[in-house]
Design a protein around this motif. Structure first.
Motif, PDB file in Angstrom:
ATOM      1  N   ARG A 155       0.841  -1.194   0.000  1.00 32.89           N
ATOM      2  CA  ARG A 155       0.000   0.000   0.000  1.00 32.89           C
ATOM      3  C   ARG A 155       0.877   1.246   0.000  1.00 32.89           C
ATOM      4  NH1 ARG A 155      -4.832  -1.338  -1.469  1.00 32.89           N
ATOM      5  NH2 ARG A 155      -5.927   0.159  -0.142  1.00 32.89           N
ATOM      6  N   SER A 178      -3.065   4.761  -2.106  1.00 34.28           N
ATOM      7  CA  SER A 178      -4.086   4.071  -1.309  1.00 34.28           C
ATOM      8  C   SER A 178      -4.790   5.058  -0.389  1.00 34.28           C
ATOM      9  CB  SER A 178      -3.438   2.962  -0.482  1.00 34.28           C
ATOM     10  OG  SER A 178      -2.683   2.079  -1.284  1.00 34.28           O
ATOM     11  N   PRO A 224      -6.829   9.998  -9.392  1.00 38.34           N
ATOM     12  CA  PRO A 224      -7.367   8.749  -8.833  1.00 38.34           C
ATOM     13  C   PRO A 224      -6.685   8.378  -7.518  1.00 38.34           C
ATOM     14  CG  PRO A 224      -5.841   8.281 -10.637  1.00 38.34           C
ATOM     15  CD  PRO A 224      -5.982   9.775 -10.577  1.00 38.34           C
ATOM     16  N   GLU A 226      -7.642   6.226  -3.709  1.00 32.90           N
ATOM     17  CA  GLU A 226      -8.624   5.360  -3.072  1.00 32.90           C
ATOM     18  C   GLU A 226      -9.311   6.041  -1.889  1.00 32.90           C
ATOM     19  OE1 GLU A 226      -7.278   1.412  -2.117  1.00 32.90           O
ATOM     20  OE2 GLU A 226      -5.994   1.342  -3.898  1.00 32.90           O
ATOM     21  N   ARG A 227      -8.548   6.730  -1.060  1.00 35.39           N
ATOM     22  CA  ARG A 227      -9.115   7.323   0.145  1.00 35.39           C
ATOM     23  C   ARG A 227      -8.469   8.679   0.386  1.00 35.39           C
ATOM     24  NH1 ARG A 227      -9.339   4.354   6.122  1.00 35.39           N
ATOM     25  NH2 ARG A 227     -10.710   5.893   7.136  1.00 35.39           N
ATOM     26  N   LYS A 228      -9.272   9.724   0.612  1.00 35.85           N
ATOM     27  CA  LYS A 228      -8.791  11.097   0.768  1.00 35.85           C
ATOM     28  C   LYS A 228      -9.232  11.643   2.120  1.00 35.85           C
ATOM     29  CE  LYS A 228     -11.232  12.125  -2.780  1.00 35.85           C
ATOM     30  NZ  LYS A 228     -11.917  12.788  -3.930  1.00 35.85           N
ATOM     31  N   GLN A 266      -4.997  -0.324   5.996  1.00 33.36           N
ATOM     32  CA  GLN A 266      -5.494  -0.922   4.760  1.00 33.36           C
ATOM     33  C   GLN A 266      -4.474  -1.895   4.234  1.00 33.36           C
ATOM     34  OE1 GLN A 266      -6.880   1.846   1.845  1.00 33.36           O
ATOM     35  NE2 GLN A 266      -8.338   2.794   3.197  1.00 33.36           N
TER      36      GLN A 266
END
Length: 266
Positions: A155, A178, A224, A226-228, A266
């Motif tokens: 990750r 990630s 792009p 995954e998580r912000k 994650q």
């Protein structure tokens, strides 16, 4: 922020002024082998602002750990005699070149299993190091404001607590991450001025606004990730209010707001 490759030994990203309170609140950072032991094995610094380094003074109990940072940031610590309370025979300083991936090491010399890379971010020199009001004097030099990219377990997390503007190079860095923890200081550039909290805009302080055509929300729409998660949020920012219009707008765009004790795994 604290990161770990094994869940037992930890590395901090910056040392905020309330570090002692954070340690007391987080059991993972409690002493385990005596009153003055510590699971903190190292600290990675992303700047020399007070909110990144003041907490170092809480770690002056002759426990060994390593300070990692750019030559600019470590140079600030060396030039200020108050940081000599971190005895050099206990607290090792390691200069990290920008763009150079390294593995933070545990105190016993073993590897952490994590890879960290520091990279330059648009920003400004620390407030107490300002020498004048011109853009050139405020902008600082490479190494004054940096982000940290952390890799582990397949990750990739990118941590940027301060950013003055989005650039193409930064977009490429963020793409595919990630998790991104990003500067969320102000909702609007003139927020503190309008509220009578201070005379400076966000841009003057080296921070993007969250809203607006050049703000964080707009800038991330084509990146792009995954998580912000927004961090480093000023108490004037309405996104801190759970049911505010601004918070709802933020969540609709796929953002989260960091909170004390938040865990990301994650």
């Amino acid at each position: 922020m604290a990161i770990s490759g094994d869940g037992e030994r930890w590395f901090l990203i910056n040392a905020s002024p309330d570090l002692r309170e954070q340690i007391q609140a987080r059991q993972i950072l409690h002493p385990r082998k005596g009153l003055r032991s510590s699971p903190i094995e190292g600290i990675v610094l992303t700047g020399a602002d007070v909110d990144a380094i003041a907490g170092l003074l809480h770690l002056r109990e002759r426990q060994p750990f390593t300070l990692y940072g750019s030559d600019r940031v470590l140079g600030v610590l060396k030039a200020n005699p108050i940081f000599a309370v971190l005895a050099e025979e206990c607290v090792r300083r390691e200069t990290i070149p920008l763009g150079h991936a390294f593995e933070p090491r545990h105190v016993d010399g073993s590897g952490s299993g994590l890879t960290v890379e520091l990279f330059d971010v648009p920003g400004k020199v620390a407030l107490y190091l300002e020498t004048g009001p011109s853009p050139d004097e405020l902008a600082g030099k490479p190494g004054d404001t940096v982000g940290a990219e952390i890799r582990g377990g397949g990750r990739r997390l990118v941590y940027i607590p301060g950013c003055a503007q989005m650039t193409d190079a930064l977009k490429r860095r963020l793409a595919g991450a990630s998790v991104v923890l990003f500067d969320g200081t102000l909702w609007q550039d003139d927020e503190m001025v309008r509220l009578g909290l201070g005379p400076k805009t966000g841009q003057r302080m080296g921070h993007m606004s969250v809203s607006g055509p050049d703000g964080t929300i707009a800038s991330f729409r084509d990146i792009p990730v995954e998580r912000k998660i927004l961090i480093h949020i000023n108490n004037s920012n309405p996104i801190l209010i759970d049911d505010s219009v601004e918070r709802h707008a933020l969540v609709k765009e796929g953002w989260e707001v960091a909170y004390d004790g938040m865990e990301v795994s994650q």
